[in-house]
Motif scaffolding. Structure first.
Motif, PDB file in Angstrom:
ATOM      1  N   UNK A 328       4.210  25.772  24.554  1.00 56.16           N
ATOM      2  CA  UNK A 328       3.847  24.967  23.396  1.00 56.16           C
ATOM      3  C   UNK A 328       3.996  23.494  23.768  1.00 56.16           C
ATOM      4  N   UNK A 329       3.060  22.688  23.287  1.00 53.84           N
ATOM      5  CA  UNK A 329       3.174  21.240  23.518  1.00 53.84           C
ATOM      6  C   UNK A 329       2.901  20.517  22.200  1.00 53.84           C
ATOM      7  N   UNK A 330       3.842  19.679  21.815  1.00 56.35           N
ATOM      8  CA  UNK A 330       3.704  18.881  20.594  1.00 56.35           C
ATOM      9  C   UNK A 330       3.631  17.408  21.024  1.00 56.35           C
ATOM     10  N   UNK A 331       2.474  16.801  20.806  1.00 53.58           N
ATOM     11  CA  UNK A 331       2.298  15.394  21.172  1.00 53.58           C
ATOM     12  C   UNK A 331       2.563  14.514  19.970  1.00 53.58           C
ATOM     13  N   UNK A 332       3.368  13.473  20.192  1.00 48.58           N
ATOM     14  CA  UNK A 332       3.884  12.645  19.093  1.00 48.58           C
ATOM     15  C   UNK A 332       3.577  11.173  19.349  1.00 48.58           C
ATOM     16  N   UNK A 333       2.305  10.843  19.370  1.00 45.45           N
ATOM     17  CA  UNK A 333       1.907   9.475  19.658  1.00 45.45           C
ATOM     18  C   UNK A 333       2.226   8.540  18.486  1.00 45.45           C
ATOM     19  N   UNK A 334       2.022   7.253  18.712  1.00 45.78           N
ATOM     20  CA  UNK A 334       2.432   6.241  17.737  1.00 45.78           C
ATOM     21  C   UNK A 334       1.978   6.536  16.316  1.00 45.78           C
ATOM     22  N   UNK A 335       0.743   6.986  16.169  1.00 44.65           N
ATOM     23  CA  UNK A 335       0.163   7.132  14.835  1.00 44.65           C
ATOM     24  C   UNK A 335       0.605   8.402  14.117  1.00 44.65           C
ATOM     25  N   UNK A 336       1.281   9.304  14.822  1.00 46.13           N
ATOM     26  CA  UNK A 336       1.725  10.543  14.176  1.00 46.13           C
ATOM     27  C   UNK A 336       2.885  10.243  13.227  1.00 46.13           C
ATOM     28  N   UNK A 337       2.771  10.621  11.956  1.00 45.35           N
ATOM     29  CA  UNK A 337       3.870  10.347  11.025  1.00 45.35           C
ATOM     30  C   UNK A 337       5.050  11.290  11.237  1.00 45.35           C
ATOM     31  N   UNK A 338       6.228  10.832  10.878  1.00 41.01           N
ATOM     32  CA  UNK A 338       7.431  11.657  10.959  1.00 41.01           C
ATOM     33  C   UNK A 338       7.266  12.933  10.136  1.00 41.01           C
ATOM     34  N   UNK A 339       6.524  12.861   9.052  1.00 43.21           N
ATOM     35  CA  UNK A 339       6.350  14.034   8.189  1.00 43.21           C
ATOM     36  C   UNK A 339       5.690  15.197   8.924  1.00 43.21           C
ATOM     37  N   UNK A 340       4.833  14.910   9.888  1.00 40.07           N
ATOM     38  CA  UNK A 340       4.206  15.986  10.661  1.00 40.07           C
ATOM     39  C   UNK A 340       5.229  16.675  11.556  1.00 40.07           C
ATOM     40  N   UNK A 341       6.129  15.896  12.138  1.00 44.11           N
ATOM     41  CA  UNK A 341       7.180  16.493  12.971  1.00 44.11           C
ATOM     42  C   UNK A 341       8.136  17.292  12.092  1.00 44.11           C
ATOM     43  N   UNK A 342       8.452  16.774  10.920  1.00 47.62           N
ATOM     44  CA  UNK A 342       9.299  17.528   9.990  1.00 47.62           C
ATOM     45  C   UNK A 342       8.647  18.861   9.625  1.00 47.62           C
ATOM     46  N   UNK A 343       7.327  18.836   9.453  1.00 47.73           N
ATOM     47  CA  UNK A 343       6.611  20.059   9.077  1.00 47.73           C
ATOM     48  C   UNK A 343       6.675  21.103  10.175  1.00 47.73           C
ATOM     49  N   UNK A 344       6.469  20.716  11.422  1.00 48.86           N
ATOM     50  CA  UNK A 344       6.494  21.717  12.489  1.00 48.86           C
ATOM     51  C   UNK A 344       7.926  22.183  12.756  1.00 48.86           C
ATOM     52  N   UNK A 345       8.892  21.309  12.560  1.00 56.68           N
ATOM     53  CA  UNK A 345      10.288  21.741  12.707  1.00 56.68           C
ATOM     54  C   UNK A 345      10.643  22.789  11.644  1.00 56.68           C
ATOM     55  N   UNK A 346      10.177  22.588  10.428  1.00 50.28           N
ATOM     56  CA  UNK A 346      10.417  23.578   9.372  1.00 50.28           C
ATOM     57  C   UNK A 346       9.731  24.905   9.725  1.00 50.28           C
ATOM     58  N   UNK A 347       8.518  24.812  10.252  1.00 49.37           N
ATOM     59  CA  UNK A 347       7.801  26.024  10.672  1.00 49.37           C
ATOM     60  C   UNK A 347       8.580  26.752  11.768  1.00 49.37           C
TER      61      UNK A 347
END
Length: 356
Positions: A328-347
């Motif tokens: 699995x690869x999760x790319x977290x570039x500048x424009x990615x909001x923290x809410x998206x990372x929170x969402x995948x962490x919850x998943x």
């Protein structure tokens, strides 16, 4: 529908940038013309280009010793253009290889001169950044890949070297402050952290040029591009415009210090989630983990398809690992909001409860 864009590139752009770029396709700055229609030698586009160049210099705190170019092609073009301009036929360049792109860059450079690979992390599947190495004092330059998109490693402290330092920064450009003046040359494809695919930025220290004896094709000669102000031929106008808008956004949001703060918050949250759940494992050594691209695996590989299917169901795009690495690869570039990372962490937590 909310989509979480974890694509490794082309990747997420700031919403405001997309809105402005969309409007410019219909009417650029009230001219009645589309950005796709304006002449590249008009003042309309020259203003765009100059703002892009000026923004790069401001973000990197560069003096007139360095020039900024916006050129055709992605970073792969620079695998040959760098040695063509900096490496004489009988000279030697040092290459630090930490993954697929560093290896490709070294292979291309060997077509133009001698290449010494000073470090190679393939002995441990490129899961670390080799830091114990020696660069020949006679080397024309040392080439590094600052962030390895495929493998998920990143330089967090750049190497000290007496020879010019050259870096492929395609996947972590403008993600954090650094002493960019230390670099002899930096190149980056725009499509990860700086804009749309189709343009590539080169920052070069002028005193490094004009020292090779070979004849360089005009279109490949950095000095000729400098003399022409990145307008030797028709540039990728729209891609440069999107880069200009993205650079403007970075400055308006607080510059590289603010980008680093956000990127650390996102990556810390994701890595903490990975490390806290026995179902997952990150193979990259902790000191070399990338802020931009987190690569991890399920300890039970038979669950990977179910995990990817769940991500797809929840509109989490681009999380399948690179074909040569897997996982699995999760790319977290500048424009990615923290809410998206929170969402995948919850998943990930929910998935671990059901399958752990």
């Amino acid at each position: 529908m909310k989509v979480h864009n974890f694509n490794s590139g082309p990747s997420i752009l700031p919403r405001t940038v997309m809105e402005q770029a969309s409007q410019a396709i219909l009417d650029f700055n009230g001219t009645g013309l589309s950005i796709l229609e304006i002449g590249h030698r008009t003042t309309h586009f020259q203003d765009v280009l100059q703002e892009a160049i000026s923004s790069v210099k401001q973000l990197m705190d560069l003096s007139d010793d360095h020039e900024v170019l916006f050129l055709h092609g992605g970073a792969t073009t620079q695998f040959m253009q760098v040695p063509m301009n900096l490496l004489d036929e009988k000279a030697t360049a040092a290459y630090h290889v930490n993954g697929i792109w560093g290896k490709k860059a070294a292979t291309e450079a060997a077509l133009f001169g001698n290449v010494t690979v000073v470090a190679d992390s393939s002995d441990q599947q490129n899961t670390y950044i080799g830091k114990d190495f020696t660069v020949p004092a006679s080397a024309s330059y040392l080439h590094i890949t600052s962030n390895n998109t495929v493998e998920g490693t990143q330089w967090h402290q750049f190497p000290e070297t007496e020879v010019p330092l050259v870096a492929d920064m395609s996947s972590d450009i403008f993600c954090r402050p650094a002493d960019y003046k230390r670099f002899g040359l930096i190149y980056a494809g725009a499509q990860k952290n700086m804009g749309a695919a189709g343009v590539n930025m080169v920052v070069v220290r002028k005193d490094l040029l004009g020292k090779v004896s070979r004849k360089i094709p005009t279109i490949m000669d950095y000095q000729k591009h400098i003399d022409a102000g990145s307008l030797m031929n028709t540039p990728p106008v729209f891609a440069v415009y999107v880069s200009m808008l993205t650079l403007r956004w970075i400055l308006q949001e607080g510059g590289l210090t603010e980008m680093e703060r956000r990127n650390k918050a996102k990556s810390d949250l994701l890595y903490q989630t990975i490390d806290s759940l026995p179902l997952y494992r990150a193979q990259v050594v902790k000191s070399d983990r990338s802020l931009m691209n987190a690569v991890f695996f399920l300890n039970d590989p038979s669950l990977e398809t179910a995990f990817l299917d769940l991500c797809k169901k929840e509109n989490m795009i681009g999380v399948k690992g690179y074909r040569t690495v897997g996982g699995i690869r999760v790319s977290m570039y500048n424009a990615l909001p923290l809410s998206s990372v929170e969402a995948i962490c919850d998943l990930m937590k929910d998935f671990a409860i059901k399958h752990g």
